[in-house]
Design a protein around this motif. Structure first.
Motif, PDB file in Angstrom:
ATOM      1  N   ASP A 281      -3.840  30.537 -16.924  1.00  0.00           N
ATOM      2  CA  ASP A 281      -4.875  29.979 -17.795  1.00  0.00           C
ATOM      3  C   ASP A 281      -5.751  31.095 -18.351  1.00  0.00           C
ATOM      4  O   ASP A 281      -6.180  31.995 -17.628  1.00  0.00           O
ATOM      5  N   GLN A 282      -5.999  31.029 -19.643  1.00  0.00           N
ATOM      6  CA  GLN A 282      -6.799  32.061 -20.292  1.00  0.00           C
ATOM      7  C   GLN A 282      -7.594  31.408 -21.413  1.00  0.00           C
ATOM      8  O   GLN A 282      -7.021  30.759 -22.302  1.00  0.00           O
ATOM      9  N   SER A 283      -8.900  31.559 -21.367  1.00  0.00           N
ATOM     10  CA  SER A 283      -9.728  30.986 -22.422  1.00  0.00           C
ATOM     11  C   SER A 283      -9.471  31.721 -23.737  1.00  0.00           C
ATOM     12  O   SER A 283      -9.187  32.911 -23.764  1.00  0.00           O
ATOM     13  N   GLY A 284      -9.541  30.982 -24.825  1.00  0.00           N
ATOM     14  CA  GLY A 284      -9.404  31.598 -26.145  1.00  0.00           C
ATOM     15  C   GLY A 284      -8.020  31.534 -26.729  1.00  0.00           C
ATOM     16  O   GLY A 284      -7.819  31.901 -27.895  1.00  0.00           O
ATOM     17  N   LEU A 285      -7.030  31.075 -25.942  1.00  0.00           N
ATOM     18  CA  LEU A 285      -5.684  30.984 -26.494  1.00  0.00           C
ATOM     19  C   LEU A 285      -4.872  29.945 -25.730  1.00  0.00           C
ATOM     20  O   LEU A 285      -5.212  29.550 -24.615  1.00  0.00           O
ATOM     21  N   GLU A 286      -3.785  29.511 -26.353  1.00  0.00           N
ATOM     22  CA  GLU A 286      -2.834  28.590 -25.738  1.00  0.00           C
ATOM     23  C   GLU A 286      -1.442  29.189 -25.870  1.00  0.00           C
ATOM     24  O   GLU A 286      -1.085  29.721 -26.925  1.00  0.00           O
ATOM     25  N   VAL A 287      -0.651  29.091 -24.802  1.00  0.00           N
ATOM     26  CA  VAL A 287       0.723  29.594 -24.829  1.00  0.00           C
ATOM     27  C   VAL A 287       1.662  28.449 -24.488  1.00  0.00           C
ATOM     28  O   VAL A 287       1.488  27.771 -23.473  1.00  0.00           O
ATOM     29  N   THR A 288       2.658  28.216 -25.338  1.00  0.00           N
ATOM     30  CA  THR A 288       3.670  27.190 -25.072  1.00  0.00           C
ATOM     31  C   THR A 288       5.051  27.769 -25.331  1.00  0.00           C
ATOM     32  O   THR A 288       5.232  28.629 -26.200  1.00  0.00           O
ATOM     33  N   PHE A 289       6.042  27.287 -24.566  1.00  0.00           N
ATOM     34  CA  PHE A 289       7.432  27.689 -24.762  1.00  0.00           C
ATOM     35  C   PHE A 289       8.182  26.518 -25.381  1.00  0.00           C
ATOM     36  O   PHE A 289       7.932  25.362 -25.051  1.00  0.00           O
ATOM     37  N   ALA A 290       9.125  26.832 -26.283  1.00  0.00           N
ATOM     38  CA  ALA A 290       9.953  25.790 -26.890  1.00  0.00           C
ATOM     39  C   ALA A 290      11.370  26.316 -27.034  1.00  0.00           C
ATOM     40  O   ALA A 290      11.584  27.477 -27.412  1.00  0.00           O
ATOM     41  N   THR A 291      12.351  25.477 -26.697  1.00  0.00           N
ATOM     42  CA  THR A 291      13.739  25.885 -26.847  1.00  0.00           C
ATOM     43  C   THR A 291      14.099  26.001 -28.322  1.00  0.00           C
ATOM     44  O   THR A 291      13.603  25.239 -29.156  1.00  0.00           O
ATOM     45  N   SER A 292      14.946  26.932 -28.663  1.00  0.00           N
ATOM     46  CA  SER A 292      15.277  27.169 -30.071  1.00  0.00           C
ATOM     47  C   SER A 292      16.022  25.985 -30.683  1.00  0.00           C
ATOM     48  O   SER A 292      15.906  25.718 -31.876  1.00  0.00           O
ATOM     49  N   GLN A 293      16.779  25.220 -29.842  1.00  0.00           N
ATOM     50  CA  GLN A 293      17.524  24.097 -30.390  1.00  0.00           C
ATOM     51  C   GLN A 293      16.604  22.954 -30.823  1.00  0.00           C
ATOM     52  O   GLN A 293      16.861  22.253 -31.790  1.00  0.00           O
ATOM     53  N   GLY A 294      15.488  22.749 -30.111  1.00  0.00           N
ATOM     54  CA  GLY A 294      14.634  21.608 -30.416  1.00  0.00           C
ATOM     55  C   GLY A 294      13.376  21.974 -31.175  1.00  0.00           C
ATOM     56  O   GLY A 294      12.496  21.136 -31.361  1.00  0.00           O
ATOM     57  N   ALA A 295      13.253  23.186 -31.627  1.00  0.00           N
ATOM     58  CA  ALA A 295      12.013  23.629 -32.264  1.00  0.00           C
ATOM     59  C   ALA A 295      11.965  23.224 -33.741  1.00  0.00           C
ATOM     60  O   ALA A 295      12.989  23.123 -34.417  1.00  0.00           O
ATOM     61  N   ILE A 296      10.766  22.988 -34.224  1.00  0.00           N
ATOM     62  CA  ILE A 296      10.553  22.666 -35.635  1.00  0.00           C
ATOM     63  C   ILE A 296      10.718  23.931 -36.472  1.00  0.00           C
ATOM     64  O   ILE A 296      10.180  24.991 -36.138  1.00  0.00           O
ATOM     65  N   GLU A 297      11.511  23.838 -37.539  1.00  0.00           N
ATOM     66  CA  GLU A 297      11.730  24.941 -38.462  1.00  0.00           C
ATOM     67  C   GLU A 297      12.293  26.176 -37.756  1.00  0.00           C
ATOM     68  O   GLU A 297      12.071  27.312 -38.171  1.00  0.00           O
ATOM     69  N   GLY A 298      13.016  25.936 -36.660  1.00  0.00           N
ATOM     70  CA  GLY A 298      13.658  27.050 -35.979  1.00  0.00           C
ATOM     71  C   GLY A 298      12.725  27.985 -35.265  1.00  0.00           C
ATOM     72  O   GLY A 298      13.106  29.101 -34.927  1.00  0.00           O
ATOM     73  N   GLU A 299      11.491  27.547 -35.032  1.00  0.00           N
ATOM     74  CA  GLU A 299      10.520  28.451 -34.421  1.00  0.00           C
ATOM     75  C   GLU A 299      10.517  28.301 -32.896  1.00  0.00           C
ATOM     76  O   GLU A 299       9.496  28.030 -32.281  1.00  0.00           O
ATOM     77  N   GLY A 300      11.683  28.445 -32.290  1.00  0.00           N
ATOM     78  CA  GLY A 300      11.749  28.442 -30.838  1.00  0.00           C
ATOM     79  C   GLY A 300      11.169  29.730 -30.293  1.00  0.00           C
ATOM     80  O   GLY A 300      11.085  30.744 -30.972  1.00  0.00           O
ATOM     81  N   GLY A 301      10.789  29.693 -29.034  1.00  0.00           N
ATOM     82  CA  GLY A 301      10.228  30.876 -28.392  1.00  0.00           C
ATOM     83  C   GLY A 301       8.872  30.593 -27.789  1.00  0.00           C
ATOM     84  O   GLY A 301       8.534  29.443 -27.482  1.00  0.00           O
ATOM     85  N   ALA A 302       8.098  31.651 -27.645  1.00  0.00           N
ATOM     86  CA  ALA A 302       6.745  31.517 -27.094  1.00  0.00           C
ATOM     87  C   ALA A 302       5.741  31.512 -28.237  1.00  0.00           C
ATOM     88  O   ALA A 302       5.675  32.459 -29.029  1.00  0.00           O
ATOM     89  N   THR A 303       4.970  30.436 -28.315  1.00  0.00           N
ATOM     90  CA  THR A 303       3.944  30.315 -29.354  1.00  0.00           C
ATOM     91  C   THR A 303       2.584  30.583 -28.740  1.00  0.00           C
ATOM     92  O   THR A 303       2.198  29.939 -27.755  1.00  0.00           O
ATOM     93  N   VAL A 304       1.856  31.525 -29.329  1.00  0.00           N
ATOM     94  CA  VAL A 304       0.498  31.862 -28.879  1.00  0.00           C
ATOM     95  C   VAL A 304      -0.462  31.443 -29.984  1.00  0.00           C
ATOM     96  O   VAL A 304      -0.408  31.963 -31.101  1.00  0.00           O
ATOM     97  N   ARG A 305      -1.324  30.477 -29.689  1.00  0.00           N
ATOM     98  CA  ARG A 305      -2.324  30.015 -30.661  1.00  0.00           C
ATOM     99  C   ARG A 305      -3.692  30.549 -30.241  1.00  0.00           C
ATOM    100  O   ARG A 305      -4.175  30.242 -29.147  1.00  0.00           O
ATOM    101  N   PHE A 306      -4.296  31.336 -31.096  1.00  0.00           N
ATOM    102  CA  PHE A 306      -5.625  31.874 -30.845  1.00  0.00           C
ATOM    103  C   PHE A 306      -6.667  30.897 -31.388  1.00  0.00           C
ATOM    104  O   PHE A 306      -6.516  30.346 -32.482  1.00  0.00           O
TER     105      PHE A 306
END
Length: 419
Positions: A281-306
């Protein structure tokens, strides 16, 4: 003709009844108060009701556990023997008498009382603990393990009290097999066992052997047990043993994610082990993992939202083990409106005195599947294991330096370069 009762006699009779009732009420009140105080202040409780066995046991137990004063063992023994005459079925009385005789050096008599206590109550805590110690002392280790299992099923918080006997038990073939059998039989104390064994080199050897023997059984190693032992090896600086155990712990499906970086495409599978991705857990950001097969617009991987706040450190890391040599680390990443007031970068640091051996920065802006790479080398000394970590250059969480936007890391890999 009925005898007439004078007013004086009637008053005396009423007074007598009132007196008896008052005495009974006072006695009942004292007993009730004694009961309410027997746990917190057993000495006061015993003064209110000398026949309160619970209070007597509490008082003597407290005195025996008081390391600052030498207890009067003879006086305690006299009180307990007196109480025993009125309550022959209370296992705790036999147990305390046994403890006092044990401390007086009368061990044979002490174990007679401990045995009697356990005949009345198989899980009488003090007699059971003394019996465990005695079984270890005389080398009857299977019996000791059975008693440990009985104790901890009834009194799970007593694990620290028996932990010191575990190395002796596990060093014997009979003791080891008894512990292994208890674990296979769903011993509820198995997690505490591995958490304790991880603290010493000898314990780690026993823990590793247990995990190997549990593989393929009806009670296979649990993720938290494997993590505990892997972490123990790292604390002991036995990095190769830690990595071997990690590889051993992988399922057939997990082995497909192997490589110098485990799970290089950030599939949403988490083992919790140190050689896998660690998210905190880290304040100021969110990290999520998504499989490449089920990702929207092919954006599988680790998404870091600041989240438009300061960010000191980041939330993603993994231990890796690279032999000495030359390497290339590569990252395919996309970004949307990424603003980085201080650097955001991946670093590779030696777990040891050599420190940082590679770093490459993440660029700002908006881009799609940009390829980033860096060559680096691992020396032959001072770098037995490495830490791969996403980090920021912020020293303090100042609101002048707010991180904004989204970073998607599709794949991160390390390949060895030919010399």
């Amino acid at each position: 003709m009925m005898e007439q009762t004078s007013p004086l006699m009637r008053n005396l009779r009423r007074s007598g009844v009132w007196f008896v009732a008052s005495v009974l009420a006072l006695a009942a009140s004292s007993i009730g108060l004694s009961r309410s105080l027997e746990t917190e202040t057993p000495t006061v409780s015993l003064a209110l009701d000398p026949l309160n066995v619970n209070a007597l046991i509490g008082e003597i137990t407290n005195d025996l556990n008081d390391a600052s004063n030498a207890p009067d063992l003879d006086a305690m023994l006299a009180k307990l023997e007196s109480a025993l005459r009125f309550d022959l079925a209370d296992a705790r009385l036999y147990s305390l008498i046994g403890e006092i005789k044990y401390r007086k050096g009368e061990k044979d008599r002490a174990y007679e009382f401990f045995d009697q206590a356990r005949k009345l109550s198989k899980t009488e805590i003090h007699a059971l603990q003394r019996s465990i110690a005695h079984s270890i002392e005389i080398g009857d280790l299977p019996k000791a393990v059975r008693e440990i299992d009985m104790l901890l099923r009834r009194w799970p918080d007593r694990f620290p009290a028996i932990a010191e006997g575990l190395p002796t038990i596990l060093s014997s073939p009979d003791g080891y097999q008894a512990v292994l059998a208890a674990i296979k039989a769903a011993a509820p104390w198995r997690t505490n066992l591995f958490a304790t064994l991880r603290r010493t080199p000898e314990g780690l050897d026993s823990a590793n052997r247990l995990l190997l023997d549990l593989k393929g059984s009806d009670a296979p190693p649990r993720s938290n047990e494997l993590s505990a032992v892997i972490g123990g090896y790292i604390l002991q600086k036995e990095y190769e043993s830690a990595y071997r155990l990690f590889l051993f712990s992988l399922t057939d499906e997990q082995r497909k994610l192997g490589g110098y970086i485990f799970n290089s495409t950030f599939e949403p599978v988490y083992s919790g082990k140190l050689f896998d991705w660690q998210l905190r857990d880290q304040s100021g950001l969110e990290v999520t993992f998504a499989t490449s097969q089920g990702a929207i617009e092919g954006e599988g991987g680790a998404t870091v939202r600041f989240l438009n706040t300061p960010v000191k450190n980041a939330a993603l890391q993994q231990y890796i083990q690279l032999p000495p040599g030359s390497y290339k680390v590569s990252l395919a990443a996309s970004a949307r409106s990424l603003k980085l007031p201080k650097e955001l970068f991946w670093s590779i640091r030696c777990v040891g005195p050599a420190g940082e051996i590679a770093r490459f920065n993440i660029p700002e802006g908006t881009y799609n599947r940009q390829a980033l790479s860096l060559d680096f080398s691992v020396g032959s000394a001072g770098c037995p294991m490495q830490l791969l970590k996403l980090d920021t250059a912020a020293i303090a969480e100042s609101w002048r330096f707010r991180y904004v936007g989204t970073l998607v890391m599709h794949k991160m890999s390390i390949e060895r370069l030919s010399s």
